[in-house]
Scaffold this motif. Sequence first.
Motif, PDB file in Angstrom:
ATOM      1  N   UNK A  77      35.042  -5.043  68.615  1.00 15.24           N
ATOM      2  CA  UNK A  77      35.564  -4.709  67.676  1.00 15.24           C
ATOM      3  C   UNK A  77      36.418  -3.419  67.191  1.00 15.24           C
ATOM      4  N   UNK A  78      35.675  -2.419  67.809  1.00 14.17           N
ATOM      5  CA  UNK A  78      35.905  -0.948  68.021  1.00 14.17           C
ATOM      6  C   UNK A  78      36.574  -0.981  66.648  1.00 14.17           C
ATOM      7  N   UNK A  79      35.939  -0.598  65.935  1.00 18.76           N
ATOM      8  CA  UNK A  79      35.524   0.231  64.062  1.00 18.76           C
ATOM      9  C   UNK A  79      35.881   1.305  63.813  1.00 18.76           C
ATOM     10  N   UNK A 110      46.083  -8.693  63.850  1.00 20.67           N
ATOM     11  CA  UNK A 110      46.806  -7.952  64.117  1.00 20.67           C
ATOM     12  C   UNK A 110      47.974  -7.114  63.396  1.00 20.67           C
ATOM     13  N   UNK A 111      47.042  -7.399  61.809  1.00 23.74           N
ATOM     14  CA  UNK A 111      46.974  -6.178  60.590  1.00 23.74           C
ATOM     15  C   UNK A 111      46.408  -4.977  61.067  1.00 23.74           C
ATOM     16  N   UNK A 112      45.027  -5.519  61.416  1.00 27.52           N
ATOM     17  CA  UNK A 112      44.438  -4.301  61.735  1.00 27.52           C
ATOM     18  C   UNK A 112      44.456  -3.302  62.386  1.00 27.52           C
ATOM     19  N   UNK A 113      44.822  -3.862  63.679  1.00 24.61           N
ATOM     20  CA  UNK A 113      45.425  -3.283  64.840  1.00 24.61           C
ATOM     21  C   UNK A 113      46.197  -2.257  64.612  1.00 24.61           C
ATOM     22  N   UNK A 114      47.172  -3.234  63.898  1.00 25.75           N
ATOM     23  CA  UNK A 114      48.695  -2.421  63.658  1.00 25.75           C
ATOM     24  C   UNK A 114      48.014  -0.948  63.125  1.00 25.75           C
ATOM     25  N   UNK A 115      47.280  -1.431  62.150  1.00 27.30           N
ATOM     26  CA  UNK A 115      47.008  -0.633  61.231  1.00 27.30           C
ATOM     27  C   UNK A 115      45.702   0.984  62.052  1.00 27.30           C
ATOM     28  N   UNK A 116      45.693   0.069  63.010  1.00 28.67           N
ATOM     29  CA  UNK A 116      44.278   1.205  63.368  1.00 28.67           C
ATOM     30  C   UNK A 116      45.691   2.224  64.538  1.00 28.67           C
ATOM     31  N   UNK A 150      50.366   7.246  63.829  1.00 32.69           N
ATOM     32  CA  UNK A 150      51.518   8.329  63.039  1.00 32.69           C
ATOM     33  C   UNK A 150      51.696   8.617  62.248  1.00 32.69           C
ATOM     34  N   UNK A 151      49.569   9.005  62.428  1.00 32.36           N
ATOM     35  CA  UNK A 151      49.072  10.167  61.108  1.00 32.36           C
ATOM     36  C   UNK A 151      49.112   8.897  59.969  1.00 32.36           C
ATOM     37  N   UNK A 152      49.461   7.288  59.241  1.00 28.30           N
ATOM     38  CA  UNK A 152      48.850   7.061  58.367  1.00 28.30           C
ATOM     39  C   UNK A 152      47.581   6.838  58.281  1.00 28.30           C
ATOM     40  N   UNK A 153      47.072   7.341  56.821  1.00 36.55           N
ATOM     41  CA  UNK A 153      45.863   7.051  56.246  1.00 36.55           C
ATOM     42  C   UNK A 153      45.116   6.032  55.654  1.00 36.55           C
ATOM     43  N   UNK A 154      45.349   4.550  56.890  1.00 35.01           N
ATOM     44  CA  UNK A 154      44.645   3.322  55.965  1.00 35.01           C
ATOM     45  C   UNK A 154      42.962   3.967  56.285  1.00 35.01           C
ATOM     46  N   UNK A 155      42.741   4.500  57.386  1.00 36.04           N
ATOM     47  CA  UNK A 155      41.087   3.770  57.049  1.00 36.04           C
ATOM     48  C   UNK A 155      40.661   5.699  56.961  1.00 36.04           C
ATOM     49  N   UNK A 156      41.651   6.439  55.990  1.00 41.71           N
ATOM     50  CA  UNK A 156      40.850   7.967  56.086  1.00 41.71           C
ATOM     51  C   UNK A 156      40.027   8.007  54.677  1.00 41.71           C
ATOM     52  N   UNK A 163      37.191   2.342  55.167  1.00 42.07           N
ATOM     53  CA  UNK A 163      36.906   1.968  57.159  1.00 42.07           C
ATOM     54  C   UNK A 163      36.153   0.592  56.703  1.00 42.07           C
ATOM     55  N   UNK A 164      35.541  -0.060  56.006  1.00 40.31           N
ATOM     56  CA  UNK A 164      35.244  -1.348  55.787  1.00 40.31           C
ATOM     57  C   UNK A 164      35.990  -2.142  55.144  1.00 40.31           C
ATOM     58  N   UNK A 165      37.995  -1.971  55.308  1.00 37.03           N
ATOM     59  CA  UNK A 165      38.854  -2.364  55.309  1.00 37.03           C
ATOM     60  C   UNK A 165      38.936  -3.317  56.694  1.00 37.03           C
ATOM     61  N   UNK A 166      38.752  -2.249  57.633  1.00 36.38           N
ATOM     62  CA  UNK A 166      38.513  -2.497  58.491  1.00 36.38           C
ATOM     63  C   UNK A 166      38.125  -3.592  59.881  1.00 36.38           C
ATOM     64  N   UNK A 167      36.883  -3.819  59.100  1.00 38.38           N
ATOM     65  CA  UNK A 167      36.145  -4.578  59.359  1.00 38.38           C
ATOM     66  C   UNK A 167      36.293  -5.854  59.081  1.00 38.38           C
TER      67      UNK A 167
END
Lengths: 186, 648
Positions: free
Chosen positions: B159-161, B235-241, B247-253, B260-264
């Motif tokens: 699950x590559x957190x 698919x959304x989670x892995x694409x955001x990752x 591309x240095x977006x900041x979804x999980x920063x 980071x919990x958004x990913x989980x």
Amino acid sequence: MSFRSREFFAFALLVSLCACKREQRIFDPGSAASQPAGATPLTEVGAGTSPPPGNRPNAIAESAYAVGEGKRLYQAYNCVGCHANGGGAIGPALMDSEWIYGSSLEQIHSTIVQGRPNGMPSFAGKIPDYQVWEIAAYVRSMSGQLPSDVAPSRSDHMPMVVPEQSRPKEHPGAEHPQPVITEPQR
Amino acid sequence: MNEQHVVIAEESYTTTSDAERAAQLAKVWAEPSGFLGWFKAVHHTTIGKRYMVTAFGFFLAAGLLAGAMRLQLAFPEAHIMSPDLYNQVFTMHGSVMMFLFAVPMMFEALSVYFVPLMVGTRNIAFPRLNAFSYYLFLFAGLMLFAFFFVNSGPDRGWFSYVPLSGPDYAPGKRADIWAQLITFTEISGLCVAVEVIVTVFKLRAPGMSLNRIPIFVWGEVVTSFMVIFAMPGVVVASTMLLLDRTASTQFFNPAVGGDVLLFQHLFWWFGHPEVYIIFIPGTAIVSTIAATFSRRHVFGYMALVLSLIATGFIAFGLWVHHMFATGIPQMSEGFFTAASMMIAIPAGTQIFCWLATILTGKVVLKTPMWWVLGFFFVFIIGGMTGIFVASVPVDLQVHDTYFVVAHFHYVLIGGAVFPMFGAFAYWFPKLTGRMLSEMLGLWSFWLFTIGFNITFFPMHILGLRGMPRRVYTYPADAGWTALNQIESVGYIFLFLGVAVFLYNVWHSLRRGEMAPANPWQAGGLEWATASPPATYNFLNMPTVNGSEPLWDALPDQPVVSGMHEDVREIVTTRILDAEPEGRDEMPGPTAWPFIAAVVTTALFIGSIFRPIAVSIGAIPLAIALIGWFWPTREESQRRARRNIWEQS
Ligand code: HEM
Ligand SMILES: [Cu+2]
């Protein structure tokens, strides 16, 4: 083996070699490289001599893991205090194509270990040697000198600068070595 | 049971006109042959078999990786694998088992092959999309293993957190490869979900109203809907990752307002339904086999169907129980514990229905039935430990220990692997026209079951004694050595069980007994046609009079007539009552889906290295899609002729 399959194997080997290097992780806490780096003797004509044997500078420079570690160590050992995030402050900028003491990995390693006039302290005996190499590799990535799939991406901090991965490649210009005059080592 | 069966297609035709029709249909529905033909095939039985073989291959590969782990863990302080390699191995094992074996096998492979047969039609809806989905799945696996062999296998767990898999802590390309593996497999799953839903809702045999759909088909329909609602999350989670990393977006920063919990949340929104996506087909297989070998209609058809649907709904309300240790508010912990317990209601209903079926039927103990009994035993133990880990205080103790590893192997192997082996034993004659050996089947069953319990039961105890999961070794004085060694010995039995199964298949394919059309006297429509089915599936398109069409058939059960047999024509029926509604034509063989899949693969792999690959790759992809959908003249003219409304 037919001609085709020979070519195929050569290609596969090539691919595997590239990938191997990029993903290589070096965990050898017992080796010479994990001892604190010692300063190598300076000469009056150049910026340091070749590195001590036992290191694998190329493996380090092409390992994304090592460069990533270098990025964290750059913060941890407070390189950032003088060089900022590469833009320079007290110390010179590291993300441009100007290199006073040379842009090769070995030269950057020497610069860190030996220190340089006008304020760059010597880190000899303070940082394990393999970490110096990692930092050196990271410093090179700042000016885009590494392939972008090895150079680090953004970090989990406030974004100050464009991530190393997305920076344009700077081509180091002619270097102007400044004469380094020190006492001969005993 | 009615001993008289309608024979809808047979090898020996009663009249010469039947033989002529069969020859004609065989010509129209022929799969292209030769080397290039391989890339053009579109029939669901061809693609379904490829899916099964490929997914089983991934099962074996991931099983060997498990063996490597068991070897490493058999000795304390072992250095057979480096910690870095061990990270890759357990991540590969988990990801391959989940994304390349369990879902593709239980959902895609089985439903592609069996759903069209069971609903009595000639091909799956959107056959070219089906071929495309298979190639994507195949390429996903090939890509993953190719990268693994060059030391770039993903190494952050299945699950590559984040942040561990984020740009800061996972330099290199390993996590990107994981993220694209997800995109590949989820797209192929979504394609199949759409095909299954349309096949079941529009292409059922006349008379197969909603309350007569076979349980297995119900299971795959519920699964398809779950796929459609769950998979976009991951698919959304892995694409955001991937975007964060390349591309240095900041979804999980968190430093700039990412989370980071958004990913989980996104991951487990998919991840929890995922385990039901894996085992709902399993339970549906169990219902099917239990009915056939108890010689009666399944007890509580309606209750079973409703529990499948209820499971599908409830599965979306539980995801947070994977996050109890992340410090979420107590109120949510309580809510999600209660929701997790609620799943026991439909699960229990199903178990009681099966017990009632078996206890009131005349049980015939053949290999498929043994696998069903094994499933009861293993799956119920897994369900019990599930209740343990659904309670927050217990979970906080055993989280990330081997107790959890034991729990999820009991539910996953119980819910997927046991039914899968049961399904192979049951449907193998249909797939290949050969019978498997009963004796070898029992050997593999007992070896696997005993080996499974020796391998995984001690993990409960190890977990309670504090052995954490995902450690590459452990100290000699931790008191964990003996149990680990027992587990590793258990793996040998598991290995032998699978080996005996493979030998059984190999042996049967070479000199197994020939299988009749319906060796088990079962009631499903798939048994009405030859073993293996011809490419047109049924000579006469069947009609249906009950939930077990062959058992419930009238002595003179009608068949569909008046079809054009010089083109790939099928009947469409209405959603609720399956009254005939019209005819439609299925597209024929073509290589375009293969080409499109190759281009998509290049695009996905390219995007791991350069985001711009998505834009560049879109151009050849568009060309491939235009080629794919380019109409042929005769086909359009036929369509126009059929379309009486536009003509007038
Ligand atoms: C062939 C029998 C199997 C054996 C011996 C086995 C063994 C193992 C072992 C030793 C681990 C690693 C534990 C750790 O280091 O923390 C593991 C993890 C895992 N296994 Fe299996 N396993 C088997 C089959 C399966 C199957 C059939 C599935 C799924 C359908 C599965 C899914 C997983 C998952 C999801 C993980 C977690 C990976 C991670 O931590 O990221 N396994 N297994
Ligand atoms: Cu769950």
